[in-house]
Design an enzyme around this catalytic site. Sequence first.
Site, PDB file in Angstrom:
ATOM      1  CB  SER A 101      27.692  23.133  27.638  1.00 46.42           C
ATOM      2  OG  SER A 101      27.416  24.113  26.685  1.00 46.42           O
ATOM      3  CG  ASP A 241      26.090  28.021  26.843  1.00 47.55           C
ATOM      4  OD1 ASP A 241      26.820  29.034  26.934  1.00 47.55           O
ATOM      5  OD2 ASP A 241      26.521  26.924  26.429  1.00 47.55           O
ATOM      6  CG  ASP A 243      30.105  26.322  28.716  1.00 47.85           C
ATOM      7  OD1 ASP A 243      29.095  26.668  28.087  1.00 47.85           O
ATOM      8  OD2 ASP A 243      31.023  25.655  28.209  1.00 47.85           O
ATOM      9  CG  ASP A 245      30.524  27.211  25.073  1.00 44.88           C
ATOM     10  OD1 ASP A 245      29.292  27.305  25.288  1.00 44.88           O
ATOM     11  OD2 ASP A 245      31.096  26.125  24.858  1.00 44.88           O
TER      12      ASP A 245
END
Length: 449
Positions: A101, A241, A243, A245
Site C-alpha cells: 500500500s 497511494d 496500490d 485503494d
Amino acid sequence: MERMFGTDGVRGVANTELSAGLALDLGAAGAYVLTKQCAHKPTILVGRDTRLSGEMIANAMMAGICSVGADAIDVGVVPTPAIAYLTRHLKADAGVVISASHNPMEFNGIKFFNGEGFKLSDSLEDEIEDIIRGGMKKVSFPEGREVGRIFHDENAVEEYITFMEEIMPIDLTGLKIVADCAEGASYVTSPRVLRDLGADVIAIHADPDGTNINLSCGSTHMEELTERVVEEGADVGLAFDGDADRLLVCDENGHLVDGDQVMAMCAKNMKADGKLNNDTLVITVMSNLGLWQMAEREGIHLEKTRVGDRYVLEKMLEIGANIGGEQSGHIIFLDENTTGDGLLSALHVLETMINTKRPMSELSTVMDVLPQTLVNARVPNDKKNRYMEDEDIRSAIEDIEAAFQGNGRVLIRPSGTEPLVRVMIEGMDEIKIERCARKLAALIEERMN
C-alpha cells in the site's frame, strides 16, 4: 505470539520479514482454505503493485497456489480494487494482491479476497495462519496431472478501465486535473480513465521503476501535488497511494482535502440525490469531530467502527450502508465495488463537483476540520499492544483527557502494519494538542522500549 495478519493482510520488509518461503506457505494455505469446498479445479487471481519485490513474492505465492492443485492467473500490475472487481467478474474462486500500500518500497504485503471480492474475515485469516504455524500438516499436495498451472491475463487492466468508465460515465470535459499516481499501480488506470471521460489530465509520478513507489509522492506526500495544481491552474488535484485503494484531494488553491471531507461532500451529494442508503455513513474512531457536527446538521446518521477499512466494510454489510471509509482516504462505495477504490472515489468527487457546479474549495467547507495531531511512537511489534498495561502511560492519558473538559479527545492505537503506536489528539488549541501528543508519544517510546 504476534498475529501474522494485521489490519490489511500480511506485511513486512520483503525478503526478511516477508520472505519468499512465507509467501509460498501463504499461497498454499490460503488456496487450501479458500477453495477446499470447490467441486471444480479452483482458480485464484494474483496481482501486484509496482515495487521491485513484487515479482518475487507473486511468483512464490503462485507456486504455493499451484502446489495444492489450484490454478493461478497472473494479472500483473493492477490496483488493489481491480483484483476485487476482477475476481467477481472472471468468476475466480479467490484473489490475491501483492502490495504494501502506502509503505516504502522495501516493504511488501499479501492481501486475500474471497470469490465475492471481499477481504477475509479474522476467522479465515486465523485458519490460514494456524495451518502455516502447524507446519502445513492439514494440506495435501497433489502430484502429476493434479498440480496447478499458472496462466497470464494481459487484458486485466483494460477490463478494469472499462468497468470504471461504464459504472461512472460522467462527462469531465472542461475539468483540468493533476493526478499523482505515487509511482504505483494507478499509473496506467487513473490517467486513462480520467482522459477517456474528457478531462485534461496532468499525470505526475506515473513512471514507476520498482524503487520509487510512494517516494515523496502520492497520498502520503502531497506537497508537490498542491504546488502543481496552483501552477497549472487546475480545478483539482487527486493523490493516490501505491496500490490505488485510497484517495486524498487538494482544491484549486492547493489546500488539502482529507478523507473525512471527501466522505462528507459525497454523502451529502448522495443524500440529495436519494442515493444514500438509510441516510447513513460509516466511519472509524479516527474521523474528525467536525464530521459529527456536519452529519448532525445535514441529517446524516454516522456509524463508528474500529480503524481499518475491513471493519468499515463489515459494518456497512451489517446495516446496509453504501458509503463508508477512513480519514486516510480509504473510502468504500459499495454500490460499485467491494473495497476501497481510489479511482472510484475520485470519480464520485468529480461527480459531486459537476452536480453542484461548485469548486472544490467550496465543497470542502461542508465540514469544519478541528485541529488534530497524529504522532507515531516507535515500539517493538511484540509490545505495541501493551501500552495500557503501563500505569504511567494510563495516568498521562487520563490527565490529558481531564484537561480538555469535553472539548477534545485522545485516541491511541497500535499500527496494524508497522512497529508503531499512533497517538492522535484532537481539540480546539492546535499548539496545545501538538505539545501533548509529542509528550505522550515520547513517554510511550520510553516506557515500551
